[in-house]
Structures are given as structure tokens and as C-alpha cells.
Scaffold this active site. Structure first.
Site, PDB file in Angstrom:
ATOM      1  N   SER A   1      -0.638  80.839 -23.546  1.00 28.57           N
ATOM      2  CA  SER A   1      -0.283  81.777 -22.490  1.00 28.57           C
ATOM      3  C   SER A   1       0.779  82.546 -23.014  1.00 28.57           C
ATOM      4  O   SER A   1       1.241  83.662 -22.117  1.00 28.57           O
ATOM      5  CB  SER A   1      -0.051  80.997 -21.342  1.00 28.57           C
TER       6      SER A   1
ATOM      7  N   HIS B   1       7.525  72.211 -31.040  1.00 31.41           N
ATOM      8  CA  HIS B   1       7.952  71.627 -30.076  1.00 31.41           C
ATOM      9  C   HIS B   1       7.928  70.042 -30.104  1.00 31.41           C
ATOM     10  O   HIS B   1       7.680  69.241 -29.420  1.00 31.41           O
ATOM     11  CB  HIS B   1       7.102  71.875 -28.761  1.00 31.41           C
TER      12      HIS B   1
HETATM   13  N1  APR Z   1      -9.975  78.005 -25.906  1.00 30.17           N
HETATM   14  C1  APR Z   1      -8.712  78.808 -26.070  1.00 30.17           C
HETATM   15  N2  APR Z   1      -7.880  79.017 -25.221  1.00 30.17           N
HETATM   16  C2  APR Z   1      -7.733  78.321 -23.952  1.00 30.17           C
HETATM   17  C3  APR Z   1      -9.009  77.616 -23.835  1.00 30.17           C
HETATM   18  C4  APR Z   1     -10.079  77.251 -24.621  1.00 30.17           C
HETATM   19  N3  APR Z   1     -10.985  76.282 -24.576  1.00 30.17           N
HETATM   20  N4  APR Z   1      -8.684  77.154 -22.502  1.00 30.17           N
HETATM   21  C5  APR Z   1      -7.660  77.326 -22.093  1.00 30.17           C
HETATM   22  N5  APR Z   1      -7.294  78.369 -22.864  1.00 30.17           N
HETATM   23  C6  APR Z   1      -5.766  79.144 -22.875  1.00 30.17           C
HETATM   24  C7  APR Z   1      -5.415  79.455 -21.570  1.00 30.17           C
HETATM   25  O1  APR Z   1      -6.118  80.873 -21.143  1.00 30.17           O
HETATM   26  C8  APR Z   1      -3.987  79.847 -21.971  1.00 30.17           C
HETATM   27  O2  APR Z   1      -3.637  81.216 -22.176  1.00 30.17           O
HETATM   28  O3  APR Z   1      -4.907  78.231 -23.548  1.00 30.17           O
HETATM   29  C9  APR Z   1      -3.712  78.662 -23.009  1.00 30.17           C
HETATM   30  C10 APR Z   1      -2.775  77.551 -22.517  1.00 30.17           C
HETATM   31  O4  APR Z   1      -1.666  77.923 -22.109  1.00 30.17           O
HETATM   32  P1  APR Z   1      -0.585  76.920 -21.619  1.00 30.17           P
HETATM   33  O5  APR Z   1      -1.342  75.945 -21.030  1.00 30.17           O
HETATM   34  O6  APR Z   1       0.686  77.896 -21.056  1.00 30.17           O
HETATM   35  O7  APR Z   1      -0.173  76.315 -23.009  1.00 30.17           O
HETATM   36  P2  APR Z   1       0.869  76.771 -24.005  1.00 30.17           P
HETATM   37  O8  APR Z   1       0.835  78.319 -24.181  1.00 30.17           O
HETATM   38  O9  APR Z   1       0.690  76.025 -25.401  1.00 30.17           O
HETATM   39  O10 APR Z   1       2.267  76.164 -23.436  1.00 30.17           O
HETATM   40  C11 APR Z   1       3.395  76.659 -24.360  1.00 30.17           C
HETATM   41  O11 APR Z   1       4.755  75.065 -22.814  1.00 30.17           O
HETATM   42  O12 APR Z   1       4.916  73.556 -21.205  1.00 30.17           O
HETATM   43  C12 APR Z   1       5.319  74.093 -22.721  1.00 30.17           C
HETATM   44  O13 APR Z   1       6.047  72.868 -24.503  1.00 30.17           O
HETATM   45  C13 APR Z   1       4.863  73.340 -23.766  1.00 30.17           C
HETATM   46  O14 APR Z   1       4.077  73.756 -25.980  1.00 30.17           O
HETATM   47  C14 APR Z   1       4.074  73.936 -24.443  1.00 30.17           C
HETATM   48  C15 APR Z   1       4.542  75.434 -24.160  1.00 30.17           C
END
Ligand code: APR
Length: 226
Positions: free
Chosen positions: A172, A104
Site C-alpha cells: 500500500s 523489516h
Molecule cells: N495481490 C497483490 N496485492 C494485493 C493482494 C493480492 N492478492 N491482496 C491485497 N493486495 C494489496 C493491497 O491492495 C495493498 O495495497 O497488498 C497491499 C497490502 O498493503 P498493506 O497491508 O499495507 O501491507 P504492506 O504495504 O506490506 O505494509 C508495509 O507495514 O505494518 C507494516 O511492517 C509492516 O511490512 C509491513 C508494512
């Protein structure tokens, strides 16, 4: 050496103090995606988009890699490691990972708003209205916005489909096509998913869920792998 792919999301940087997107108090609670992370938003109010990414860039500058990033980098001692990240921070690189594919984009780069091949390393300098590319057009963040293609996806498919081990940390699995990568690992490959929350995954062979935050889960996983 066995080929190991580490696929990460915002969760791996949470313990470095960088907000995730969809957790409570996540970025998408603070901002509307449609206002800051789409081509339409860029057309409508480039200054708001630039403010959003300059703020995230400043946060990344002030953050440090955490133990999870460091343990991922150390996997290179025993495996052929490729990191595929959805994150736009440079914490994997700063932790010492030598092969990082950003799906991204990355906050330390800008690109021409008219020619996506004109990419510039700008480090942690803000991108401001009036900053131009060599063709004289406004610079934009080198970030993949919602609705835009993910140019590194083909390379990511190649890497995952050739992996002996796939480690998924802190995502997620909400955003496609990135989230679909888990389906591209060979059936026989070993898969591990580290996340403190329950993550819905498609029916996957040889998947071990480690329900921990990234730093704890990676310490457990390193023991399992060695
Ligand atoms: N350690 C590991 N995982 C964690 C922690 C932690 N300390 N804290 C939170 N999480 C997990 C959450 O449970 C969740 O499953 O990290 C995940 C974060 O999910 P999102 O906020 O949806 O982030 P991500 O999956 O990277 O989003 C993907 O969405 O908004 C777009 O471009 C953006 O790259 C991003 C994409």
C-alpha cells in the site's frame, strides 16, 4: 543482463493465505500495532509480543510460495534480479529467489534484546520467555518494529537507484522509509506496479499500473518483459 529490482509487500503473500495488514480483515484490524509491534510493547508485555510473532511464524510455516513468488524467482533466468521485501515471511526464498533483502526482518531469525548484532537462525521454532542470547539476555524477534531504524534501507536505496526495471507488488506504500523507494528509481527506468486496488503513487515517469492480484499481474508482466 538488465538489472531488475522487485519490491514487495504483504499483498504478494495474500494468495498464500497470509493476511495483509491494511486490507479489510487485515492484521491491524485484529491487533493494535502499539500492543505488539513497538519497542514500548516489548518493554510492557514481551509475552504478548512473542505470542503475536509466534502465531505469524506458525502461519508462515504452513504457507507455500504462490505463483507470483515463483514467477519472481524465474525472472533470474533473464535478468539480474534483487528482491527487496517488507515481508517477514521466507516465501521468496522458498520460491527460489537467490538475492532477497528483508527491510523489516524475518520470522525465522531471533536476536538478542540487548545487542542487535547477535542474530540467530531459529527456523520455525517459537521464541519463548526465558530463551536467552549468549550474553544471557532475552531473545526477541529479529523484526523492525515501528519507531526502530531500518538498517537495510541504504542497501535498498543503492539497489533501486541502479535498476533498469523496478517492479512493485502488493504494497500500500503506507510505511516509510520503505515506501519512498519508488522515488529512488532512475527516471529512465521502467516501473510496474501490481496491485488489485487503486494505489496512490507520487508522480512517476515510465510507470505502468497493473490492476490485478499478484499471480495474475505477474503472468501479464512476464509476457510484457519477454
Ligand atoms: N495481490 C497483490 N496485492 C494485493 C493482494 C493480492 N492478492 N491482496 C491485497 N493486495 C494489496 C493491497 O491492495 C495493498 O495495497 O497488498 C497491499 C497490502 O498493503 P498493506 O497491508 O499495507 O501491507 P504492506 O504495504 O506490506 O505494509 C508495509 O507495514 O505494518 C507494516 O511492517 C509492516 O511490512 C509491513 C508494512
Amino acid at each position: 543482463m538488465r538489472k531488475l529490482v522487485v519490491f514487495t509487500g504483504a499483498g504478494i503473500s495474500a494468495e498464500s493465505g497470509i493476511k495483509t495488514f491494511r486490507d479489510s480483515d487485515g492484521l491491524w484490524e485484529e491487533y493494535n500495532i502499539m500492543d505488539v509491534a513497538t519497542p514500548e510493547a516489548w518493554t510492557k508485555s514481551p509475552e504478548l509480543v512473542l505470542e503475536f510473532y509466534n502465531k505469524r511464524k506458525a502461519q508462515v510455516k504452513g504457507a507455500m510460495p504462490n505463483l507470483a513468488h515463483n514467477l519472481v524467482a524465474e525472472l533470474e533466468d533473464n535478468f539480474e534480479v534483487r528482491v527487496i521485501t517488507q515481508n517477514i515471511d521466507d516465501l521468496h526464498e522458498r520460491a527460489g529467489s537467490t538475492d532477497v533483502l528483508h527491510l523489516h526482518g524475518i520470522v525465522t531469525q531471533a536476536r538478542s534484546s540487548v545487542d542487535e548484532n547477535l542474530i540467530y537462525d531459529v527456523g520455525f521454532n517459537a521464541i519463548n520467555l526465558g530463551d536467552k542470547c549468549e550474553l544471557g539476555f532475552q531473545l526477541r524477534p529479529h523484526i523492525v518494529w515501528f519507531g526502530e531504524d531500518v538498517p537495510n534501507m541504504n542497501r535498498a536505496y543503492e539497489l533501486v537507484s541502479d535498476a533498469d526495471i523496478l517492479i512493485i507488488i502488493g504494497t500500500s506504500l503506507n510505511v516509510h522509509p520503505a515506501a519512498g523507494l519508488i522515488n529512488d528509481a532512475p527516471t529512465k527506468s521502467k516501473k510496474y506496479l501490481i496491485d488489485p486496488n487503486e494505489i496512490r503513487v507520487p508522480d512517476t515517469d515510465n510507470l505502468i499500473m497493473i490492476k490485478e492480484k499478484a499471480t495474475t499481474g505477474m503472468q501479464q508482466l512476464v509476457k510484457l518483459l519477454n
